[in-house]
Design an enzyme around this catalytic site. Structure first.
Site, PDB file in Angstrom:
ATOM      1  N   THR A 247       0.834  -1.206   0.000  1.00  0.00           N
ATOM      2  CA  THR A 247       0.000   0.000   0.000  1.00  0.00           C
ATOM      3  C   THR A 247       0.871   1.260   0.000  1.00  0.00           C
ATOM      4  O   THR A 247       0.591   2.228  -0.714  1.00  0.00           O
ATOM      5  CB  THR A 247      -0.895   0.009   1.263  1.00  0.00           C
ATOM      6  OG1 THR A 247      -1.617  -1.221   1.297  1.00  0.00           O
ATOM      7  CG2 THR A 247      -1.850   1.177   1.273  1.00  0.00           C
TER       8      THR A 247
ATOM      9  N   HIS B 167       2.264   1.904  -3.401  1.00  0.00           N
ATOM     10  CA  HIS B 167       1.281   2.564  -4.287  1.00  0.00           C
ATOM     11  C   HIS B 167       1.296   4.078  -4.055  1.00  0.00           C
ATOM     12  O   HIS B 167       1.280   4.869  -4.993  1.00  0.00           O
ATOM     13  CB  HIS B 167      -0.133   2.044  -4.014  1.00  0.00           C
ATOM     14  CG  HIS B 167      -0.377   0.645  -4.485  1.00  0.00           C
ATOM     15  ND1 HIS B 167      -0.410   0.310  -5.813  1.00  0.00           N
ATOM     16  CD2 HIS B 167      -0.604  -0.503  -3.809  1.00  0.00           C
ATOM     17  CE1 HIS B 167      -0.652  -0.989  -5.933  1.00  0.00           C
ATOM     18  NE2 HIS B 167      -0.768  -1.512  -4.729  1.00  0.00           N
TER      19      HIS B 167
HETATM   20 ZN   LIG Z   1       0.116  -3.356   5.044  1.00  0.00          ZN
END
Ligand SMILES: [Zn+2]
Ligand SMILES: [Zn+2]
Length: 349
Positions: free
Chosen positions: A40, A43
């Site tokens: 994440t 990203h």
């Molecule tokens: Zn994570």
């Protein structure tokens, strides 16, 4: 304090001096000791289409961490300065139908720590007391910082019974890697791992994979080697690669069960007639059960599973640019940012 800040729409992060936040009622202030770099965060670092449509700027990312409580506001229960803690990164509303039905992991109003609220890539972070997980005194800091992603692995592996099953895992990133020993612990007869990076395939073998292969098209060969030409009993998609999901579905046995944890960056065409005729079950899994999975994680650590084996790199927080570069490469397992090397004031009692 230092914080890694995303303050403009574009690639990168900036290490800035920012004011230390103050906890409001129901919140605690935590000194961050170590924080893991998650997919994440990559990203957000790269600023891809998902990040651009999801994140509001400015933002301090980061959600996988271990820290020490340094201050508490009113309404924080029994939390005390000096306690070693992590936090559930899925912050739930506490008020919707699912939250009130004791299923907060299904809260439709979930806000991600380090996504929609400032996270833990900083010397200090403010966190809601309801999200705090208190570690046992003396917990290993690397292991404690992994409770969130190891919890992903445990939640995924716990979705379907694995005893005596032949299991396929596509993707040997940190979560895929950590799922292997859990699946073995739950009794899987064989765990086949698909991963293009040779370095990560070696890590998967160290984690107990029965067979590793570089391409999901090789799943048929793995089944032949296992004498199971009818297909896998359980599949776990942990790569987010659209082809991996398609190939995994194609190699399931009749009645096979598939966990989808990886997030493809585009819609994946699926032959629903095939799903129906082969009577497959597909279950999406996100995050962890709150806090059931955290208790399971503790039990699995007591059973001897060592998720910290997937940590391949530690970097001082100041060296974040290298840390993100390494985490993006296929050479790394889990990459850890070290925010503080000072000893804990509490926790070792
Ligand atoms: Zn994570
Ligand atoms: Zn809710």
């Amino acid at each position: 304090m230092r914080a890694l800040v995303k303050d403009r729409a574009g690639p990168g992060l900036r290490l800035c001096e920012v004011p230390t936040p103050t906890p409001a009622a129901g919140e605690v202030l935590v000194r961050v000791l170590r924080a893991g770099v998650c997919g994440t965060d990559l990203h957000i670092y790269r600023w891809d289409a998902w990040a651009a449509r999801t994140v509001r700027l400015p933002l301090v990312p980061g959600h996988e961490f271990v820290g020490e409580v340094v201050a508490t506001a009113a309404g924080t229960g029994g939390l005390l300065a000096g306690q070693t803690v992590s936090a559930e990164g899925h912050l739930v509303c506490g008020d919707c139908r699912n939250c009130r039905a004791a299923a907060p992991h299904l809260c439709p109003r979930t806000r991600g720590l380090g996504i929609l609220r400032d996270g833990v890539f900083a010397d200090y972070a403010v966190l809601p007391a309801t999200a705090i997980w208190q570690h046992r005194p003396g917990v290993d800091l690397d292991t404690a910082a992994l409770f969130d992603p190891f919890g992903n692995a445990v939640h995924a592996a716990h979705t379907f019974p694995l005893r005596d099953k032949v299991v396929a895992i596509t993707g040997a990133g940190p979560v895929g890697l950590m799922t292997i020993p859990v699946a073995r612990h739950f009794g899987a007869r064989a765990v086949v791992v698909v991963e293009p990076s040779p370095h990560r395939r070696r890590l998967a073998e160290c984690q107990g994979a029965t067979i590793t292969c570089p391409d999901s098209a090789d799943l048929a060969g793995a089944l032949r080697d296992l004498g199971r030409c009818d297909g896998f009993d359980v599949g776990m998609e942990m790569s987010g690669h659209p082809m991996a999901l398609t190939e995994l579905l194609a190699h399931m046995s009749h009645g096979g069960r598939v966990v989808v944890l990886g997030l493809p960056d585009r819609p994946v065409p699926t032959d629903w007639a095939d799903i129906s005729l082969r009577m497959l079950t597909v279950q999406g899994v996100s995050g962890r059960r709150i806090f059931d999975t955290w208790h399971q994680v503790t039990a699995l650590l007591d059973a001897g599973i060592r998720p910290a084996a997937v940590i391949t790199h530690h970097f001082p927080a100041d060296d974040y640019a290298t840390a993100f570069e390494v985490a993006t490469s296929t050479m790394a397992g889990k990459v850890m940012l070290v925010w503080s090397t000072e000893p804990r004031t509490g926790g070792r009692t």
